[in-house]
Write an enzyme that holds these catalytic residues in place. Sequence first.
Site, PDB file in Angstrom:
ATOM      1  CG  ASP A 275      -1.645   1.266   1.454  1.00  0.00           C
ATOM      2  OD1 ASP A 275      -2.295   1.725   0.511  1.00  0.00           O
ATOM      3  OD2 ASP A 275      -1.565   1.832   2.567  1.00  0.00           O
TER       4      ASP A 275
ATOM      5  CG  ASP B 198      -1.829   2.202   6.730  1.00  0.00           C
ATOM      6  OD1 ASP B 198      -2.080   3.258   7.330  1.00  0.00           O
ATOM      7  OD2 ASP B 198      -1.982   2.079   5.502  1.00  0.00           O
TER       8      ASP B 198
ATOM      9  CG  ASP C   6      -4.282  -1.108   2.945  1.00  0.00           C
ATOM     10  OD1 ASP C   6      -4.406  -0.937   1.728  1.00  0.00           O
ATOM     11  OD2 ASP C   6      -3.746  -0.269   3.696  1.00  0.00           O
TER      12      ASP C   6
END
Length: 663
Positions: free
Chosen positions: A343, A547, A551
Amino acid sequence: MTSALAPAPADRAAPPRGGDPSRRRTPFLSLPEARWAATATVCFLLALPLHLTGAPAWTWGPLYALTYAAGGWEPGWAGLRALRDKSLDVDLLMVVAALGAAAIGQVMDGALLIVIFTTSGALEALATARTADSVRGLLDLAPATATRLGPGETEESVAVADLAVGDIVLVRPGERVGADGRVLHGRSDVDQATITGEPLPVTKERGDEVFAGTLNGTGALRVRVERDASDSVIARIVRMVEEASGTKAPTQLFIEKVEQRYSLGMVAATLAVFLAPLALGDDLTGALLRAMTFMIVASPCAVVLATMPPLLSAIANAGRHGVLVKSAVVMERLGQVDAVAFDKTGTLTEGTPRVTDVRPLTGSGVDADGLLRLAAAAERPSEHPLARAVVAAARERGTALPAADGFAATPGVGVTAVVDGRTVAVGAPARLPAAGTGTRAAQAAAVAAELEADGRTAVLVTVDGGPAGLLGIADRLRPDAARTVGALTTLTGTAPALLTGDNPRAAARLAAEVGIEEVRAGLLPEDKVRAVRELEAAGRKVMVVGDGVNDAPALAAAHTGVAMGRAGSDLALETADAIVVRDELATVPAVVSLSRRARALVVQNLVVAGVFIAGLVVWDLAGDLPLPLGVAGHEGSTVLVGLNGLRLLRESAWRRARTDAPG
């Protein structure tokens, strides 16, 4: 995940963001597995010192018996049910081995085996319960009620679940959006980090899409509902996490993959060793003693301990260095990773916007410090993340900020205030009122285009109606991001991919900085899951590092999910298999390397255990292996492989893992 999640009651008030999560977390001792494990452990710890100090058997014997009963009845019963379904699992074999050890006087060894197994089962049950808690808590992101507008602009507070497609809802400043829909009227900055992961609020106006659970800024919005509550993006995230957790390939340690054959083979062989001598005329006692010796020397205790100490030692070592690996299975899986997906916001970057450029315009009459001083003074009363970034930059430079009068904020545009008798406006270049024409206006447009081309957010500062300069704001890259990407490329043989909900331009700029070539931007949570499954369909074992709430589905769907600990959402932390507690990104390749070393030690230990077992079994079958010598050989091999696995506890093991994962 086995538990079904019920939607939040419609009449429940939505808790504040980041509210007390303990109210929805399953207490450890509320789980029956945990209570039995705790009982077995306490009884064992009470019996052990009495046994080792030579106390009478009546003092420690009942305690050991309680250990066997508390820790062994549940896996034993489960094993018997599996046996009824014509399946023999390793749990039943462990209970039988423990009882066999007790039958020949090795009561302490059998009790220790029971404690290890029941504790492992309790931790697995806790992990499952906590994941379910966090998924259930995700439903609290969406408000329980919304303000529906009726004929004549009448307002009615209704349950979000009762909203229908086509309803018009009013979203006041500071409220969460109640349903997925499209803006009909109004303008505001909406924080949708929970859905897309974007670090900055996004300006929403007529025609723009908004998502349930996102946080409205300072403007009021009228939104037409376009999806039922059960089909909102938040609801789909819940379903995706549940489905991914439920359909993820069964997690098994290496030795468990052969448990059926080993278990069946050992039981059959023990019966053969007992019955064959009887058929040839041996006496019952001799046949039983030989069979018991065979069962002890062939039992999987050494094999189990050949597997666990290296993995548990690696877990302990990683924990000391800021990486929480949730189980031995996860530690083993980390070493299998051959593809990585990152990410962006909060993972490769710090997740907090910061001023990167201060660009005064020629002829404006202000220098860089003066431009930042005026902008920060005007922005200080604002709660917008960009405003906080500007004020923080001025304070880092030690700039004293004067008081501002007449502060006013226009949603989606910017702020104005009077600073030192001058009217200062700070906001988006395209949305501020016309700042005149001429050289400075053209220069401002050119600087804004340059900043935006570099992936930064351009902020125009005007003084008394004329452009004075621009600020560039961006999410700062973590210092160890490029080194981590390089190390993982070396370990896996393939450069990581970037999966982000942020805009393509910002994503491309960051990817170029850290050495990532494959970039997928503007992704919703389901798009990230789709990307992970595409990689896994190509035969890759994917590790996802993220995080946020957005996600979590990808973390659950991946072969291994790793979450950043400090800013990670509750759902991401519970869904992930491992957590980088101190947000030190460079520990990710180190723990992958450590896992590979642990797997290599497991193989070494299995070879050692196999050699001992084979030698003792041959001795017992072909010769006359005394029972005490068989027990000594069995226990000796167990101690040997255990000590070998403990090598990974040393500090040098982590240093070597860092060396093996250069960046």
